[in-house]
Design a protein around this motif. Structure first.
Motif, PDB file in Angstrom:
ATOM      1  N   VAL A   1       0.840  -1.202   0.000  1.00 25.08           N
ATOM      2  CA  VAL A   1       0.000   0.000   0.000  1.00 25.08           C
ATOM      3  C   VAL A   1       0.873   1.250   0.000  1.00 25.08           C
ATOM      4  N   HIS A   2       1.893   1.299   0.864  1.00 27.11           N
ATOM      5  CA  HIS A   2       2.765   2.468   0.935  1.00 27.11           C
ATOM      6  C   HIS A   2       3.515   2.701  -0.383  1.00 27.11           C
ATOM      7  N   VAL A   3       4.024   1.633  -0.982  1.00 24.50           N
ATOM      8  CA  VAL A   3       4.792   1.772  -2.222  1.00 24.50           C
ATOM      9  C   VAL A   3       3.897   2.251  -3.363  1.00 24.50           C
ATOM     10  N   VAL A   4       2.725   1.661  -3.506  1.00 18.21           N
ATOM     11  CA  VAL A   4       1.822   2.040  -4.600  1.00 18.21           C
ATOM     12  C   VAL A   4       1.357   3.489  -4.441  1.00 18.21           C
ATOM     13  N   ILE A   5       0.907   3.844  -3.245  1.00 21.11           N
ATOM     14  CA  ILE A   5       0.417   5.209  -3.030  1.00 21.11           C
ATOM     15  C   ILE A   5       1.570   6.205  -3.101  1.00 21.11           C
ATOM     16  N   GLY A   6       2.704   5.871  -2.529  1.00 22.13           N
ATOM     17  CA  GLY A   6       3.862   6.764  -2.595  1.00 22.13           C
ATOM     18  C   GLY A   6       4.317   7.009  -4.021  1.00 22.13           C
ATOM     19  N   ALA A   7       4.375   5.951  -4.804  1.00 19.43           N
ATOM     20  CA  ALA A   7       4.778   6.103  -6.213  1.00 19.43           C
ATOM     21  C   ALA A   7       3.765   6.950  -6.970  1.00 19.43           C
ATOM     22  N   ALA A   8       2.483   6.732  -6.737  1.00 20.68           N
ATOM     23  CA  ALA A   8       1.447   7.495  -7.424  1.00 20.68           C
ATOM     24  C   ALA A   8       1.524   8.975  -7.066  1.00 20.68           C
TER      25      ALA A   8
END
Length: 119
Positions: free
Chosen positions: A89-96
């Motif tokens: 969740v952190h990686v996907v939202i952070g990247a977005a």
């Protein structure tokens, strides 16, 4: 609202992403502790920056969005929760969030915003 631009759509997307990250400990069942605190604080900051950008545009908001997005992206390794659902969740939202910030910064460099009001 009038004068909706692509940048405002990016800000709305950041607002949604921030709220999702804020609520993610309950939506995705994170462990309590530093993972939940990180998700909540990072989500609030992303959402607050998005609201500020929607209310009154400033370049510094996009730079802060980039920094906070990158923090969300690397925080699983810094805080030691890699290999978990929270990491995804952190990686996907952070990247977005980081990608949206870069897009907005790029758009601003192509067509600088008006700093004065029209007559």
């Amino acid at each position: 609202m009038e004068n909706w631009t692509n940048a405002k759509f990016c800000d709305v997307a950041n607002l949604v992403l921030g709220v999702i990250l804020l609520l993610s400990p309950w939506l995705f069942g994170f462990d309590t502790g530093k993972i939940t605190v990180n998700a909540m604080i990072t989500g609030v900051v992303i959402a607050a920056l998005a609201i500020a950008a929607l209310a009154a545009f400033a370049v510094w908001e996009e730079w802060l969005n980039l920094v906070v997005g990158l923090w969300a992206l690397v925080s699983p390794w810094v805080l030691g929760f890699q290999g978990t659902n929270a990491m995804t969740v952190h990686v996907v939202i952070g990247a977005a969030v980081a990608i949206l910030a870069v897009i907005e910064l790029w758009m601003m460099s192509q067509i600088p915003p008006r700093l004065t009001t029209g007559r």
